[in-house]
Motif scaffolding. Structure first.
Motif, mmCIF file in Angstrom:
data_model
loop_
_atom_site.group_PDB
_atom_site.id
_atom_site.type_symbol
_atom_site.label_atom_id
_atom_site.label_comp_id
_atom_site.label_asym_id
_atom_site.label_seq_id
_atom_site.Cartn_x
_atom_site.Cartn_y
_atom_site.Cartn_z
ATOM 1 N N ALA A 70 30.329 -70.710 43.677
ATOM 2 C CA ALA A 70 30.757 -69.167 44.192
ATOM 3 C C ALA A 70 29.723 -68.121 44.277
ATOM 4 N N THR A 71 30.206 -67.536 45.263
ATOM 5 C CA THR A 71 29.267 -66.133 45.747
ATOM 6 C C THR A 71 29.873 -64.897 45.260
ATOM 7 N N ILE A 72 29.318 -64.528 44.354
ATOM 8 C CA ILE A 72 29.503 -63.080 43.600
ATOM 9 C C ILE A 72 29.178 -61.855 44.042
ATOM 10 N N GLU A 73 29.942 -60.769 43.934
ATOM 11 C CA GLU A 73 29.316 -59.753 44.056
ATOM 12 C C GLU A 73 29.555 -58.661 43.144
ATOM 13 N N ASN A 74 28.590 -58.014 42.618
ATOM 14 C CA ASN A 74 28.809 -57.080 41.534
ATOM 15 C C ASN A 74 29.412 -55.868 42.189
ATOM 16 N N LYS A 75 30.811 -55.404 41.788
ATOM 17 C CA LYS A 75 31.160 -54.190 42.591
ATOM 18 C C LYS A 75 30.614 -52.860 42.338
ATOM 19 N N LYS A 76 29.844 -52.752 41.107
ATOM 20 C CA LYS A 76 29.085 -51.488 41.016
ATOM 21 C C LYS A 76 27.781 -51.218 41.780
ATOM 22 N N THR A 77 26.942 -52.496 41.791
ATOM 23 C CA THR A 77 25.941 -52.481 42.380
ATOM 24 C C THR A 77 25.631 -52.978 43.801
ATOM 25 N N GLY A 78 26.656 -53.822 44.136
ATOM 26 C CA GLY A 78 26.661 -54.540 45.594
ATOM 27 C C GLY A 78 25.533 -55.757 45.607
ATOM 28 N N GLU A 79 25.216 -56.076 44.430
ATOM 29 C CA GLU A 79 24.343 -57.247 44.359
ATOM 30 C C GLU A 79 25.139 -58.546 44.635
ATOM 31 N N LYS A 80 24.886 -59.248 45.398
ATOM 32 C CA LYS A 80 25.352 -60.626 45.653
ATOM 33 C C LYS A 80 24.591 -61.644 45.178
ATOM 34 N N PHE A 81 25.044 -62.685 44.458
ATOM 35 C CA PHE A 81 24.264 -63.880 43.789
ATOM 36 C C PHE A 81 25.357 -65.115 43.888
ATOM 37 N N LYS A 82 24.698 -66.219 43.680
ATOM 38 C CA LYS A 82 25.504 -67.492 43.707
ATOM 39 C C LYS A 82 25.618 -68.029 42.341
ATOM 40 N N VAL A 83 26.497 -68.559 41.712
ATOM 41 C CA VAL A 83 26.685 -69.300 40.369
ATOM 42 C C VAL A 83 27.327 -70.736 40.769
ATOM 43 N N THR A 84 26.937 -71.753 39.959
ATOM 44 C CA THR A 84 27.516 -73.171 40.064
ATOM 45 C C THR A 84 27.752 -73.704 38.820
ATOM 46 N N LYS A 85 28.697 -74.568 38.961
ATOM 47 C CA LYS A 85 28.896 -75.490 37.672
ATOM 48 C C LYS A 85 29.048 -76.970 38.114
ATOM 49 N N GLY A 86 28.674 -77.916 37.229
ATOM 50 C CA GLY A 86 28.964 -79.054 37.831
ATOM 51 C C GLY A 86 28.309 -80.108 36.886
ATOM 52 N N ALA A 87 28.041 -81.462 37.463
ATOM 53 C CA ALA A 87 27.420 -82.394 36.674
ATOM 54 C C ALA A 87 26.010 -82.041 36.322
ATOM 55 N N THR A 88 25.317 -82.292 35.131
ATOM 56 C CA THR A 88 24.122 -81.964 34.898
ATOM 57 C C THR A 88 22.977 -82.203 35.617
ATOM 58 N N PRO A 89 23.054 -83.548 35.959
ATOM 59 C CA PRO A 89 21.878 -84.037 36.893
ATOM 60 C C PRO A 89 21.762 -83.087 38.360
ATOM 61 N N GLN A 90 23.217 -82.986 39.137
ATOM 62 C CA GLN A 90 22.942 -82.012 39.991
ATOM 63 C C GLN A 90 22.735 -80.706 39.813
ATOM 64 N N ILE A 91 22.980 -79.931 38.777
ATOM 65 C CA ILE A 91 22.700 -78.829 38.446
ATOM 66 C C ILE A 91 21.150 -78.690 38.145
ATOM 67 N N LEU A 92 20.634 -79.354 37.518
ATOM 68 C CA LEU A 92 19.185 -79.473 37.098
ATOM 69 C C LEU A 92 18.553 -79.586 38.393
ATOM 70 N N GLU A 93 18.851 -80.432 39.620
ATOM 71 C CA GLU A 93 18.062 -80.223 40.885
ATOM 72 C C GLU A 93 18.201 -78.887 41.486
ATOM 73 N N LEU A 94 19.020 -78.091 41.065
ATOM 74 C CA LEU A 94 18.983 -76.771 41.714
ATOM 75 C C LEU A 94 17.858 -75.838 40.913
ATOM 76 N N CYS A 95 17.362 -76.383 39.927
ATOM 77 C CA CYS A 95 16.697 -75.235 39.086
ATOM 78 C C CYS A 95 15.247 -75.233 39.588
ATOM 79 N N ASP A 96 14.655 -73.995 39.670
ATOM 80 C CA ASP A 96 13.310 -73.857 39.846
ATOM 81 C C ASP A 96 12.506 -74.867 38.921
ATOM 82 N N SER A 97 12.583 -74.577 37.545
ATOM 83 C CA SER A 97 11.763 -74.964 36.717
ATOM 84 C C SER A 97 12.635 -76.363 35.835
ATOM 85 N N LYS A 98 12.152 -77.556 36.007
ATOM 86 C CA LYS A 98 12.942 -78.505 35.309
ATOM 87 C C LYS A 98 12.273 -78.973 34.131
ATOM 88 N N SER A 99 11.745 -78.255 33.458
ATOM 89 C CA SER A 99 11.090 -78.615 32.071
ATOM 90 C C SER A 99 11.555 -78.141 31.083
#
Length: 99
Positions: A70-99
């Motif tokens: 999902a792409t989310i917008e904070n209505k107060k600040t206008g900041e946009k960011f993405k959030v995700t949920k799913g299978a652990t291996p696929q989520i870990l692949e999206l992470c900057d630091s895998k340690s």
């Protein structure tokens, strides 16, 4: 149950809020996982706080990538960011630091 958190800067409440933002929103055809996430979120987060964020785009669960996003917008600040949920291996692949 308490969530498992790998980042010392993340709180339980923040993780649960972000998880709820990655779920289908209230009363919009939630599946069982989204319902559980939203119910847990509403134990500690008010609907008012949840609605400070708008889901501006939503990618439903895709079995080929094994996650939702999902792409989310904070209505107060206008900041946009993405959030995700799913299978652990696929989520870990999206992470900057895998340690």
């Amino acid at each position: 149950d308490k969530p498992i958190i790998f980042d010392s800067k993340m709180t339980d409440e923040r993780l649960i809020l972000l998880s709820s933002l990655a779920a289908k929103r209230l009363d919009e055809g939630q599946d069982a996982i989204d319902t559980c996430i939203m119910n847990k979120a509403l134990e500690s987060i008010s609907k008012k706080e949840m609605f400070e964020y708008e889901q501006v785009a939503f990618l439903p669960f895709d079995p080929s990538i094994k996650r939702t996003e999902a792409t989310i917008e904070n209505k107060k600040t206008g900041e946009k960011f993405k959030v995700t949920k799913g299978a652990t291996p696929q989520i870990l692949e999206l992470c900057d630091s895998k340690s």
